[in-house]
Design a protein around this motif. Structure first.
Motif, mmCIF file in Angstrom:
data_model
loop_
_atom_site.group_PDB
_atom_site.id
_atom_site.type_symbol
_atom_site.label_atom_id
_atom_site.label_comp_id
_atom_site.label_asym_id
_atom_site.label_seq_id
_atom_site.Cartn_x
_atom_site.Cartn_y
_atom_site.Cartn_z
ATOM 1 N N MET A 327 0.789 -1.225 0.000
ATOM 2 C CA MET A 327 0.000 0.000 0.000
ATOM 3 C C MET A 327 0.830 1.290 0.000
ATOM 4 S SD MET A 327 -3.227 -0.218 -0.442
ATOM 5 C CE MET A 327 -3.834 1.309 0.266
ATOM 6 N N PRO A 328 1.972 1.369 0.686
ATOM 7 C CA PRO A 328 2.732 2.630 0.614
ATOM 8 C C PRO A 328 3.192 2.985 -0.795
ATOM 9 C CG PRO A 328 3.458 1.335 2.487
ATOM 10 C CD PRO A 328 2.561 0.452 1.673
ATOM 11 N N MET A 329 3.293 1.999 -1.687
ATOM 12 C CA MET A 329 3.686 2.289 -3.063
ATOM 13 C C MET A 329 2.534 2.895 -3.859
ATOM 14 S SD MET A 329 5.910 -1.178 -3.808
ATOM 15 C CE MET A 329 6.629 -0.624 -5.359
ATOM 16 N N LEU A 330 1.307 2.658 -3.427
ATOM 17 C CA LEU A 330 0.124 3.207 -4.091
ATOM 18 C C LEU A 330 -0.448 4.414 -3.362
ATOM 19 C CD1 LEU A 330 -1.869 -0.056 -4.984
ATOM 20 C CD2 LEU A 330 0.116 0.929 -6.113
ATOM 21 N N ARG A 434 0.843 4.855 8.667
ATOM 22 C CA ARG A 434 1.520 4.064 9.693
ATOM 23 C C ARG A 434 1.160 2.579 9.563
ATOM 24 N NH1 ARG A 434 3.397 5.447 14.612
ATOM 25 N NH2 ARG A 434 2.240 7.403 14.624
ATOM 26 N N GLU A 435 -0.127 2.303 9.469
ATOM 27 C CA GLU A 435 -0.580 0.915 9.351
ATOM 28 C C GLU A 435 -0.044 0.282 8.064
ATOM 29 O OE1 GLU A 435 -4.816 -1.467 8.691
ATOM 30 O OE2 GLU A 435 -4.849 0.570 9.548
ATOM 31 N N ALA A 436 -0.091 1.024 6.969
ATOM 32 C CA ALA A 436 0.386 0.499 5.687
ATOM 33 C C ALA A 436 1.880 0.213 5.721
ATOM 34 C CB ALA A 436 0.069 1.501 4.575
ATOM 35 N N THR A 437 2.648 1.104 6.331
ATOM 36 C CA THR A 437 4.096 0.944 6.363
ATOM 37 C C THR A 437 4.501 -0.217 7.265
ATOM 38 O OG1 THR A 437 4.389 3.305 5.934
ATOM 39 C CG2 THR A 437 6.281 2.123 6.827
ATOM 40 N N GLU A 438 3.823 -0.383 8.374
ATOM 41 C CA GLU A 438 4.131 -1.502 9.266
ATOM 42 C C GLU A 438 3.939 -2.833 8.544
ATOM 43 O OE1 GLU A 438 1.595 -0.776 12.608
ATOM 44 O OE2 GLU A 438 2.988 0.655 13.548
ATOM 45 N N ARG A 439 2.907 -2.923 7.738
ATOM 46 C CA ARG A 439 2.685 -4.167 6.994
ATOM 47 C C ARG A 439 3.702 -4.309 5.857
ATOM 48 N NH1 ARG A 439 -2.833 -7.384 5.898
ATOM 49 N NH2 ARG A 439 -1.966 -8.948 4.462
ATOM 50 N N ASP A 444 7.819 -10.935 6.722
ATOM 51 C CA ASP A 444 7.214 -11.833 5.746
ATOM 52 C C ASP A 444 6.332 -11.104 4.728
ATOM 53 O OD1 ASP A 444 5.317 -11.122 7.610
ATOM 54 O OD2 ASP A 444 4.399 -13.109 7.742
ATOM 55 N N SER A 445 6.577 -9.824 4.557
ATOM 56 C CA SER A 445 5.783 -9.038 3.612
ATOM 57 C C SER A 445 5.989 -9.530 2.179
ATOM 58 C CB SER A 445 6.184 -7.561 3.701
ATOM 59 O OG SER A 445 5.641 -6.818 2.639
ATOM 60 N N ILE A 446 4.922 -9.569 1.419
ATOM 61 C CA ILE A 446 5.017 -9.902 -0.003
ATOM 62 C C ILE A 446 5.860 -8.867 -0.729
ATOM 63 C CG2 ILE A 446 3.670 -10.111 -2.143
ATOM 64 C CD1 ILE A 446 1.461 -11.431 -0.473
#
Length: 486
Positions: A327-330, A434-439, A444-446
């Motif tokens: 999500m941070p890329m979008l 914040r939530e997007a960056t943590e994921r 194990d992030s895709i």
């Protein structure tokens, strides 16, 4: 848009024979163009092997403040050393509003290794995976943006600058006081642009002259909002043009005292600025659309994908599977997530559907589209996103789905069904940066699987910096709410 003739090193002296200088630019993680003018002689001497360019453009934010956390590419320990900027000769164009000065984009290298965070490098490495298998990718981009016209002041009249300063205006006025170019909600109006017709047609004509052609150009719903659909083309070239489109608009707008605004949500209570992105995969040799299924699938699990090929289904599955992790890329800014809320034509869940404009991924395919136009429109990105990262994310996730032969994990949204209702089985996308960056940065992030640790650590670190600045900011809302009440 017809491809330009390839530019060779041998041809450069003739191409530049009447020029004395050349403009060069790279792209940073925020999608901002960073560059300089060099003499023609300097350019000819570095056109093949590149030249030194300070790495600090990967060590600071959009306001030239170094990141609080030292990142690997550029930092105090390595002295913010130079990278090598190598011109892409095939990006050549001339800037019509700057005396037709020659212009080239550059890509960044650390010695002979591509810099992972260089947006052009990231997309190229992703496209190369497809090319090695005999495929290529096509893309289209749609960008919405607000426009403001700052009132002229006595100070502006005394200045050499053509356009009044937005920064000066905001020093003395609240953001809500910025007047829009035009008032009211006039999407697809053919009369509203006549109020600023020289500017409106000037942008279109400048785009054509700058090899940044538009397919469509119209007003969108919102005060002073326009939308541009860039002419469909090969995905790497499309990312270049999406990035350069903002440069065109800002350059033309400055002469009219207009400030274009591509932030995702400039005004509370109004729709935000989207950056919808269309992607398809084609056969590299024939150009045939590989998402189209010529023989309808009578056993398709849903009517939506009767005309979607197996490759297309795996590609869609890859996007849906990985979307929450990239999500941070979008949606790269704090403000991005103010756009991604319910009831404003913005997707908020992992969702898809045939011709479904509320879903995260809109499938465009027969019977409502021509076979050659079969594609996915990813509706999550905002106009604030870096187009190289957006297209790399979509292509990288989709190709992962193809390689792993992933199956579509959720049913489509039906007509009349909205995201977030009982029929929507997709997970809720991140509600904040914040939530997007943590994921995004978790082990194990895709995102790590698709783009590697170096990129995720760097870009994730830049987003953590953005979150920290937001956490430390005191907003107008806080002051208005608490100044007299606590």
């Amino acid at each position: 848009m017809a491809p330009a003739e390839p530019v060779t090193l041998e041809a450069l002296p003739d191409i530049l024979q009447h020029d004395t200088k050349v403009k060069l630019s790279g792209v940073d993680v925020d999608g901002m163009l960073r560059g300089k003018i060099v003499s023609k002689n300097k350019f000819l001497s570095i056109a093949k092997e590149g030249f030194g360019f300070c790495s600090v453009i990967f060590g600071w934010d959009m306001h030239d403040r170094t990141y609080n956390k030292e990142l690997k590419i550029s930092n105090k320990q390595n002295g913010y050393r130079d990278l090598i900027a190598v011109p892409d000769l095939n990006s050549f164009r001339r800037i019509p509003w700057e005396g037709n000065i020659p212009f080239f984009l550059v890509s960044f290298f650390d010695e002979d290794k591509p810099v992972c965070a260089c947006p052009r490098n990231l997309l190229k490495s992703t496209v190369d995976k497809l090319k090695s298998n005999g495929y290529n990718a096509m893309a289209g981009a749609e960008l919405e943006f607000f426009q403001f016209k700052v009132p002229t002041t006595a100070a502006d009249s005394a200045s050499d600058s053509v356009a009044p300063s937005v920064a000066s205006f905001l020093d003395n006025n609240p953001p809500q006081a910025l007047p829009p170019l035009t008032e009211g909600m006039f999407g697809y109006s053919i009369t509203r642009p006549t109020l600023n017709k020289s500017y409106y047609h000037g942008v279109y004509d400048a785009c054509a002259a700058f090899r940044c052609d538009l397919e469509g150009w119209h007003t969108e719903s919102g005060p002073g909002v326009y939308e541009a659909a860039l002419e469909f083309g090969q995905i790497s070239e499309m990312a270049d043009r999406a990035s350069l489109f903002k440069y065109v608009v800002r350059s033309v707008a400055a002469g009219y005292g207009i400030t274009p605004c591509f932030m995702a949500k400039p005004r509370h209570g109004l729709p935000g600025n989207s950056g919808h992105t269309h992607v398809s995969v084609v056969d590299a040799a024939s150009g045939a659309n590989l998402f189209y299924r010529a023989t309808p699938d009578a056993d398709a699990p849903w009517p939506d994908i009767v005309h979607l090929s197996d490759l297309g289904r795996h590609f869609l599955a890859g996007i849906l599977d990985g979307l929450p992790d990239i999500m941070p890329m979008l949606a790269p800014t704090v403000n991005s997530y103010k756009r991604l809320v319910e009831n404003f034509w913005a997707p908020v869940t992992v969702s898809w559907g045939l011709e479904h404009r509320a879903a995260s991924v809109r499938l465009i395919a027969p019977p409502t589209a021509k076979p050659g136009a079969t594609r996915f429109e990813v509706r999550v990105p905002g106009a604030d996103a870096n187009p190289y990262y957006v297209m790399a994310a979509i292509l990288g996730l989709g190709w992962r789905g193809v390689e792993k032969k992933l199956e579509i994990p959720i049913p489509p949204l039906g007509k009349g069904q909205d995201v977030g209702d009982s029929a929507d089985q997709g997970v809720r996308l991140a509600r904040s940066l914040r939530e997007a960056t943590e994921r995004f940065v978790r082990p194990d992030s895709i995102a790590r699987e698709v783009f590697g640790d170096d990129f995720v650590d760097h870009f994730g670190g830049t987003r953590e910096n953005e979150v920290r600045l937001w956490d430390e900011a005191v907003t107008d809302w806080e002051l208005k709410r608490y100044v007299e009440t606590v």
